[in-house]
Scaffold this motif. Sequence first.
Motif, mmCIF file in Angstrom:
data_model
loop_
_atom_site.group_PDB
_atom_site.id
_atom_site.type_symbol
_atom_site.label_atom_id
_atom_site.label_comp_id
_atom_site.label_asym_id
_atom_site.label_seq_id
_atom_site.Cartn_x
_atom_site.Cartn_y
_atom_site.Cartn_z
ATOM 1 N N UNK A 88 0.827 -1.199 0.000
ATOM 2 C CA UNK A 88 0.000 0.000 0.000
ATOM 3 C C UNK A 88 0.864 1.253 0.000
ATOM 4 N N UNK A 89 1.935 1.228 0.776
ATOM 5 C CA UNK A 89 2.831 2.373 0.821
ATOM 6 C C UNK A 89 3.528 2.593 -0.523
ATOM 7 N N UNK A 90 3.934 1.504 -1.174
ATOM 8 C CA UNK A 90 4.596 1.613 -2.472
ATOM 9 C C UNK A 90 3.650 2.185 -3.522
ATOM 10 N N UNK A 91 2.399 1.757 -3.511
ATOM 11 C CA UNK A 91 1.428 2.285 -4.467
ATOM 12 C C UNK A 91 1.185 3.774 -4.234
ATOM 13 N N UNK A 92 1.176 4.164 -2.970
ATOM 14 C CA UNK A 92 0.988 5.573 -2.659
ATOM 15 C C UNK A 92 2.186 6.393 -3.138
ATOM 16 N N UNK A 93 3.370 5.842 -2.995
ATOM 17 C CA UNK A 93 4.571 6.532 -3.412
ATOM 18 C C UNK A 93 4.618 6.739 -4.933
ATOM 19 N N UNK A 94 4.021 5.829 -5.666
ATOM 20 C CA UNK A 94 4.078 5.898 -7.130
ATOM 21 C C UNK A 94 3.414 7.141 -7.702
ATOM 22 N N UNK A 95 2.477 7.747 -6.967
ATOM 23 C CA UNK A 95 1.822 8.943 -7.490
ATOM 24 C C UNK A 95 2.225 10.212 -6.733
ATOM 25 N N UNK A 96 3.301 10.128 -5.964
ATOM 26 C CA UNK A 96 3.807 11.308 -5.266
ATOM 27 C C UNK A 96 5.128 11.738 -5.892
ATOM 28 N N UNK A 97 5.250 13.028 -6.168
ATOM 29 C CA UNK A 97 6.457 13.536 -6.818
ATOM 30 C C UNK A 97 7.636 13.618 -5.847
ATOM 31 N N UNK A 98 7.375 13.523 -4.565
ATOM 32 C CA UNK A 98 8.442 13.569 -3.560
ATOM 33 C C UNK A 98 8.487 12.245 -2.800
ATOM 34 N N UNK A 99 9.675 11.904 -2.333
ATOM 35 C CA UNK A 99 9.829 10.659 -1.578
ATOM 36 C C UNK A 99 9.313 10.849 -0.160
ATOM 37 N N UNK A 100 8.450 9.945 0.261
ATOM 38 C CA UNK A 100 7.928 10.024 1.627
ATOM 39 C C UNK A 100 9.032 9.711 2.631
ATOM 40 N N UNK A 101 9.141 10.569 3.635
ATOM 41 C CA UNK A 101 10.140 10.412 4.688
ATOM 42 C C UNK A 101 9.414 10.300 6.019
ATOM 43 N N UNK A 102 9.644 9.184 6.761
ATOM 44 C CA UNK A 102 8.902 8.897 7.992
ATOM 45 C C UNK A 102 9.694 9.221 9.259
ATOM 46 N N UNK A 103 10.855 9.841 9.107
ATOM 47 C CA UNK A 103 11.680 10.122 10.284
ATOM 48 C C UNK A 103 11.067 11.124 11.233
ATOM 49 N N UNK A 104 10.134 11.947 10.752
ATOM 50 C CA UNK A 104 9.492 12.957 11.599
ATOM 51 C C UNK A 104 8.080 12.553 12.011
ATOM 52 N N UNK A 105 7.690 11.335 11.723
ATOM 53 C CA UNK A 105 6.364 10.876 12.131
ATOM 54 C C UNK A 105 6.368 10.588 13.634
ATOM 55 N N UNK A 106 5.433 11.193 14.331
ATOM 56 C CA UNK A 106 5.352 11.011 15.784
ATOM 57 C C UNK A 106 4.087 10.290 16.221
ATOM 58 N N UNK A 107 3.117 10.117 15.330
ATOM 59 C CA UNK A 107 1.873 9.440 15.694
ATOM 60 C C UNK A 107 1.475 8.466 14.595
ATOM 61 N N UNK A 108 1.024 7.299 15.016
ATOM 62 C CA UNK A 108 0.502 6.283 14.112
ATOM 63 C C UNK A 108 -0.878 5.886 14.620
ATOM 64 N N UNK A 109 -1.898 6.049 13.786
ATOM 65 C CA UNK A 109 -3.286 5.783 14.175
ATOM 66 C C UNK A 109 -3.740 4.488 13.520
ATOM 67 N N UNK A 110 -4.387 3.630 14.294
ATOM 68 C CA UNK A 110 -4.922 2.387 13.747
ATOM 69 C C UNK A 110 -6.428 2.344 13.986
ATOM 70 N N UNK A 111 -7.167 1.880 12.978
ATOM 71 C CA UNK A 111 -8.606 1.756 13.102
ATOM 72 C C UNK A 111 -8.999 0.548 13.936
#
Length: 393
Positions: A88-111
């Motif tokens: 899912x993350x790879x598919x999301x990256x395919x349509x983003x012009x910038x590389x996703x960087x997770x080093x500044x992620x401080x919260x992860x939400x789960x349903x």
Amino acid sequence: MNRRFARFVLLACCLLPLAGCWDRTEINDVAFVVSSGVDLEKDGRIRITVMVPLPGQMGGATGGGGGTSGGGKSYYLDSEVGNTFREAQARLQERMSRRMFFGHRRTLVIGEEVAKAGISDLFDSSPRNSENRMSSYIIATTGKAYELLQATPRFERFPSEVIRELAKAHYVIDMNMKDIGVALNAPGSDPVMVYMDPVDSQKSEKKSKEITVKGYMQFKGDKLVDKLENEQAQGFAWLRNESIKTTVTLDDLSGRPTGIGLRVQRIKTSIKPELLDQRLKFRIGVQAKAVLLEDDRNMDLSQPKNVEKIERMLNEYIKKAIVEVIEKCKKNSADSVQFGTFVWRSYPDEWKKKFAASWPEGLKEAEYDVDVSSMLIETGLIYENVTKGHRLK
């Protein structure tokens, strides 16, 4: 001249092994993910949602629902589905012009659906990437994770900031991804996770979707089984010896509110397991210190007997909340308080021989002795209502 030439050649040779900037990453080529969400679709696929700031919209002093002067959002959400987290993350990256960087992620939400299906896979995909931090807060929600990220809080620029600040508030147990992972692996323990929900603002000129802390989600192994809310959430924190500052409204023996409000400032809880004739017993001692916030009964708190009466009511409140948590753990066969860990530490041999294989079923057969001692350490600037007995005639 020859000496100068030799020095020049030597200096040039020294520069040759120095590394250049061969793998630089320009900041304009990076999309900084500040929060992400994980949901489970009806067909069993995984949905990943990311929150990314928009640098071009970060200006402006104030604004609503996103922090820009025009009221537009300074971030955007995007989402994609896949059979696994990485797909899912790879598919999301395919349509983003910038590389996703997770080093500044401080919260992860789960349903909630992800929590019911099991969270152990999260602890495989996340730690494999060096950008992901185990110190990030992992938060559950009763609906979809992306619905919580779609909130429009008025106080902060990003919903992720609200989630982070609430997760480390003084009235909530501070637990991050590492703490939950440890609880999944420790003997005689089951994890518990803070959960939040979106809520509509009330009586506001401009409606907004705020975020509120509801309590804790109770897991058996890596799967959600129940929730701890209100008094049970407080009792759970007290059992875990977490000295959170929480507000209490006392009830009388009939269950009616007394109008006495307290803030529990400090809690010290000790849990001591005992083996008596191979029967397990837990002695739970709680010492609490509280501050009076209000008293609609107009009691004269300069009198020790009135102070002692409030302390007895607080003792009953704390004991009742703790017993409710214990009963819920027994009902769901989930050791959220980590009673089994106390047994393992105190009686390692007996734990291995008798309890480990069937735990937490041993919770149902154990005895619990709860002793609470409270102290009212402050009544504020007054002993009783300042208007009592002084009304003009």
